[in-house]
Motif scaffolding. Structure first.
Motif, short mmCIF file in Angstrom:
data_model
loop_
_atom_site.label_atom_id
_atom_site.label_comp_id
_atom_site.label_asym_id
_atom_site.label_seq_id
_atom_site.Cartn_x
_atom_site.Cartn_y
_atom_site.Cartn_z
N LEU A 55 -9.64 0.27 -4.91
CA LEU A 55 -8.80 0.04 -6.08
C LEU A 55 -8.86 1.21 -7.05
O LEU A 55 -7.85 1.56 -7.68
CB LEU A 55 -9.24 -1.24 -6.79
CG LEU A 55 -9.06 -2.53 -5.99
CD1 LEU A 55 -9.69 -3.71 -6.74
CD2 LEU A 55 -7.58 -2.80 -5.72
N ALA A 56 -10.03 1.84 -7.19
CA ALA A 56 -10.17 2.92 -8.17
C ALA A 56 -9.20 4.06 -7.88
O ALA A 56 -8.63 4.66 -8.80
CB ALA A 56 -11.61 3.43 -8.19
N GLU A 57 -8.99 4.37 -6.61
CA GLU A 57 -8.02 5.41 -6.28
C GLU A 57 -6.61 4.99 -6.69
O GLU A 57 -5.84 5.79 -7.24
CB GLU A 57 -8.04 5.70 -4.77
CG GLU A 57 -7.03 6.74 -4.35
CD GLU A 57 -6.85 6.83 -2.85
OE1 GLU A 57 -5.73 7.15 -2.41
OE2 GLU A 57 -7.83 6.55 -2.11
N LEU A 58 -6.27 3.73 -6.45
CA LEU A 58 -4.95 3.24 -6.83
C LEU A 58 -4.80 3.22 -8.34
O LEU A 58 -3.71 3.50 -8.86
CB LEU A 58 -4.73 1.84 -6.24
CG LEU A 58 -4.78 1.76 -4.71
CD1 LEU A 58 -4.59 0.32 -4.25
CD2 LEU A 58 -3.72 2.66 -4.08
N TRP A 59 -5.86 2.89 -9.07
CA TRP A 59 -5.81 2.96 -10.53
C TRP A 59 -5.57 4.40 -10.99
O TRP A 59 -4.84 4.63 -11.95
CB TRP A 59 -7.10 2.43 -11.13
CG TRP A 59 -7.36 0.97 -10.88
CD1 TRP A 59 -6.44 0.01 -10.62
CD2 TRP A 59 -8.63 0.33 -10.85
NE1 TRP A 59 -7.05 -1.20 -10.42
CE2 TRP A 59 -8.39 -1.05 -10.56
CE3 TRP A 59 -9.95 0.75 -11.03
CZ2 TRP A 59 -9.43 -1.98 -10.46
CZ3 TRP A 59 -10.98 -0.18 -10.93
CH2 TRP A 59 -10.72 -1.52 -10.65
N GLY A 60 -6.20 5.37 -10.31
CA GLY A 60 -6.00 6.76 -10.67
C GLY A 60 -4.57 7.22 -10.43
O GLY A 60 -4.01 8.01 -11.20
N ARG A 61 -3.96 6.72 -9.37
CA ARG A 61 -2.60 7.16 -9.03
C ARG A 61 -1.53 6.40 -9.83
O ARG A 61 -0.48 6.97 -10.16
CB ARG A 61 -2.35 6.95 -7.54
CG ARG A 61 -3.19 7.84 -6.63
CD ARG A 61 -2.80 7.66 -5.18
NE ARG A 61 -3.65 8.43 -4.28
CZ ARG A 61 -3.51 9.72 -4.03
NH1 ARG A 61 -2.54 10.39 -4.62
NH2 ARG A 61 -4.33 10.33 -3.19
N HIS A 62 -1.78 5.10 -10.09
CA HIS A 62 -0.71 4.25 -10.62
C HIS A 62 -1.05 3.56 -11.94
O HIS A 62 -0.18 2.86 -12.48
CB HIS A 62 -0.37 3.16 -9.59
CG HIS A 62 -0.07 3.68 -8.23
ND1 HIS A 62 1.05 4.44 -7.95
CD2 HIS A 62 -0.75 3.57 -7.05
CE1 HIS A 62 1.06 4.77 -6.66
NE2 HIS A 62 -0.02 4.26 -6.09
#
Length: 315
Positions: free
Chosen positions: A262-269
């Motif tokens: 999720l942290a990667e998705l939070w960083g992207r979106h």
């Protein structure tokens, strides 16, 4: 060859997976690690010949295939890293050091849980997350290995889900140490330990052409391929052995794949893109040939207060 460890009334029991998916006990063997340095294939093949005890996988209480003495978790997927760094700075790019050394942190071997174990939310955690990975298992002791020599020290592979308390992790890492408590509660291992020879037909580029997927409550969250690693598993083993030893059973995590947390998705979106894990959520990981995990998130304990010594200076 695939090996599992199942729970019995008398304790853990190793079993080899038969041709029809049945679990055939390896008599007298409860621990995978002592078999990694040369005896595993012989013991498993003898078990398949005698078939003294056979259990359907659906009827087995599966444990983690091994209790690793150490767990090093690396960072090898550049696209994952490119997304993570944007959590703190939307203009950030991958640190050049990523391509200089295969960096890792030591995680907690006591936090290893099985493929279907419940996973508690860590104390003080609000932003609970998963991380889809594959781990190599060391089979032979080695020190100061070359990458070429290190390939012979890898016994096999399994799926790994590194559950992470992101808010705890980022708070403690503001001290330029860690991660520590952010990674300290649960690391789920897939049900199968798969010997290295089984993956050779799928060798591709830096790794193996295996599809990796993670779902929450049945919804596909992320997917990638294992051969998108920028560092090979032998390179990880060689770096881990630099100036020290790696020993049988040591776990070498690939780090999270693209879209694997999720942290990667939070960083992207953005932080509102998807909610963090909460009690009742079920996280399922799958990797071709290697199996996977299915863990339910449950409520965890309340953090006990810890304060500095009363006479400590606070400037």
């Amino acid at each position: 060859m695939k090996i599992v460890r199942r729970n019995t009334a008398s304790g853990p029991q190793l079993a080899v997976v038969g041709t029809s998916g049945e679990l055939v006990d390896v008599p007298g063997e409860r621990d995978l690690v002592p078999l990694l340095d040369g005896r595993l294939h012989e013991a498993a093949e003898a078990a398949l010949r005698t078939r003294a005890t056979v259990t359907a996988e659906a009827d087995a209480d599966l444990l983690a295939p091994l209790d690793p003495p150490t767990f090093r978790d690396f960072s090898t997927f550049p696209e994952h890293t490119a997304g993570i760094v944007k959590l703190f700075n939307p203009d950030a790019t991958i640190n050049p050091v990523f391509f200089e050394i295969p960096t890792f942190y030591f995680s907690n071997p006591y936090a290893i849980v099985g493929p279907v174990a419940d996973v508690p939310v860590p104390p003080n955690c609000v932003d609970f997350d998963f991380e889809l990975e594959v781990a190599a298992v060391v089979g032979r002791t080695g020190r100061d290995l070359s990458v070429e020599d290190a390939s012979d020290h890898i016994a096999g592979y399994l799926v790994l889900n590194d559950f992470s308390a992101r808010d705890v992790q980022f708070h403690e890492m503001s001290m330029l140490l860690g991660p520590a408590k952010g990674k300290d509660t649960a690391t789920a291992l897939g049900q199968y330990f798969v010997t290295a020879d089984e993956l050779e037909p799928r060798r591709s580029g830096s790794s193996f052409d295996l599809t990796m997927e993670v779902r929450v409550n049945g919804e596909l969250i992320g997917s990638d391929r294992l051969d998108h690693m920028a560092w090979t598993f032998p390179a990880l083993a060689a770096y881990a052995s630099r100036g020290t030893e790696i020993r049988p059973g040591d776990l070498l995590g690939s780090g999270t794949c693209q879209g694997g947390c999720l942290a990667e998705l939070w960083g992207r979106h953005g932080r509102d893109f998807r909610p963090p894990l909460a009690p009742g959520d079920v996280v399922t990981t799958t990797v071709e040939l290697l199996g996977g995990t299915r863990n339910r998130v449950v409520a965890g304990p309340v953090a006990q207060p810890i304060t500095p010594f009363a006479g400590a200076a606070q400037n």
